[in-house]
Design a protein around this motif. Sequence first.
Motif, short mmCIF file in Angstrom:
data_model
loop_
_atom_site.label_atom_id
_atom_site.label_comp_id
_atom_site.label_asym_id
_atom_site.label_seq_id
_atom_site.Cartn_x
_atom_site.Cartn_y
_atom_site.Cartn_z
N ASN A 23 -43.45 23.03 77.89
CA ASN A 23 -42.85 24.35 77.68
C ASN A 23 -43.03 24.68 76.21
O ASN A 23 -42.08 24.75 75.43
CB ASN A 23 -41.37 24.36 78.10
CG ASN A 23 -40.84 25.77 78.23
OD1 ASN A 23 -41.60 26.73 78.11
ND2 ASN A 23 -39.54 25.91 78.44
N ARG A 54 -33.81 31.36 82.71
CA ARG A 54 -34.74 30.45 83.42
C ARG A 54 -36.16 30.64 82.93
O ARG A 54 -36.93 29.68 82.79
CB ARG A 54 -34.67 30.71 84.92
CG ARG A 54 -33.46 30.08 85.60
CD ARG A 54 -33.57 30.21 87.11
NE ARG A 54 -34.70 29.47 87.64
CZ ARG A 54 -35.21 29.63 88.85
NH1 ARG A 54 -34.68 30.50 89.69
NH2 ARG A 54 -36.25 28.93 89.26
N GLU A 81 -37.58 27.11 81.65
CA GLU A 81 -38.45 26.41 82.60
C GLU A 81 -39.92 26.68 82.29
O GLU A 81 -40.26 27.71 81.72
CB GLU A 81 -38.14 26.87 84.04
CG GLU A 81 -36.74 26.51 84.47
CD GLU A 81 -36.43 26.97 85.90
OE1 GLU A 81 -37.36 27.17 86.69
OE2 GLU A 81 -35.22 27.13 86.19
#
Length: 475
Positions: free
Chosen positions: A246, A369, A373
């Motif tokens: 990420n 999110r 994520e």
Amino acid sequence: MPKQYKNLINGEMVESGEWLDVVNPANEQVIGQVPACGKDDLDRAVAAARTAFKTWKNSSFEERQAACMAISATIKENADELFRLLTSEQGKPHDQAKGEIYGAAGLAAAQSTLKLDDVIVEDSDTRFHRTRRVPVGVVGGIVPWNFPIMMGIQKIVPALMSGCTIVLKPSPFTPLTTLRIAELIADKVPPGTVNIITGEDSLGPLITSHPDIDKITFTGSTATGKKIMEGASADLKRITLELGGNDASIVLPDADPKKVAEQLFWSSFTNAGQICVAAKRIYIHEDIYDELSQAIADYAKTVKVGDGSEQGTGVGPIQNKKQYERVLELIQDAKDNGYKFLTGGDKDPSGSGYYVPITILDNPPEDARIVAEEQFGPVMPLMKFSTEEEVIQRANNSDYGLAGAVWTGNPDKGVEIAEQLETGTVWINEYLHLSPFAPFGGHKQSGFGSEYGLDGLKEFTYAQVISVRKDNVPA
Ligand code: NAD
């Protein structure tokens, strides 16, 4: 009837009886079928690799290099056919598919120069003490669907260069180009040294737990990587895991928005964002946030989303339906939470093909999110920061640690920040550049071990120390 592509086992192209369909993500049409292998096929491939290993482990550096250079040359000679086939199964635009095919050929050539020399740690009157590297044996290679050829080559070539043999499993979503390469190299490498078999995800655990495979080299998601580590523990197989990321990019206030907007865009949206090291969180200093975010959004509007085989397409479809639905779910979550979109988000995709509009979010919260994520799609959140200390803390606030970037008018300042980031690679004023001679791997939950360079090659070997006492010869 779609074309059927066979597997490579022991130098021959073979079927298995059952077939799997492969779909073009641009139009959802079946474009090929590949063998759906099970345990018996795997056993045959592993037995071939084991037999070949008996000879190949004693091959010279020159023999290994010749085999890898033959693979490189074959890919290059057939690049035109291969990149078109790659676009049709993976979705990436033609120019990016071409880049992957030529990149894989170049990587094979570069890595075929890697050599692990013996190290002499003592050569005294009393002792000769030497460390050598010996191949681990039969390798199981497991590959994802985003860069099937690059990832396959970066497993096959170091396996061969170290003296190992390999059984490679492409992703069930993108096996066609790999099997076409298999057919083209079948008579160019010794039988059994390279075996390529296809099947559903369920073939993966059979490889991981196979008693006659000595090492697993895997690229894919962190979730699957954990299962592989668990499966490999039964007989302590060696493992190399290249997993998710990420990655954060940090844009300092001295970076010229006009110079970095387009580069930042492509650091996120190349391959429709389906790159482990794509920039997935972009932190922009508050002084230039408005100007730069607008410049990125304006550039995004000039990029065509569409079928990768059509001229002018910059962003292709998502590679498969499962990932497409996951990305749409993340966008819906952002909409439900009222986050602001600079582009995308507002129109629903329709018709056939797994297309997602280029989606850029304007300063969503850190715990959204879509920020926390790995999106793995054409979605990029832009976030505002005030101080270096704050942005370093936010960038490091992740279980992942694959790569990152700093964009700045002062490269020394970039290096200072890079050294505080908890990732395996940090780029300053560039993106996605990997050297075949430097280790590539993730910190934290982005991986275990590394690929590329001598560090990567070493992972296919054991160290063996030979210590000879010179003054104690019992004769
Ligand atoms: P995935 O983990 O779903 O699948 C990868 C491969 O593992 C496929 O060949 C699949 O068939 C196989 N597999 C699935 N379940 C298995 C199991 N239980 N045991 C053994 N093998 C199994 O990953 P994906 O969706 O194909 O790829 C996307 C992910 O890969 C992303 O998270 C991305 O970040 C990561 N990735 C990492 C790198 C890197 O170098 N670090 C590079 C590319 C992609």
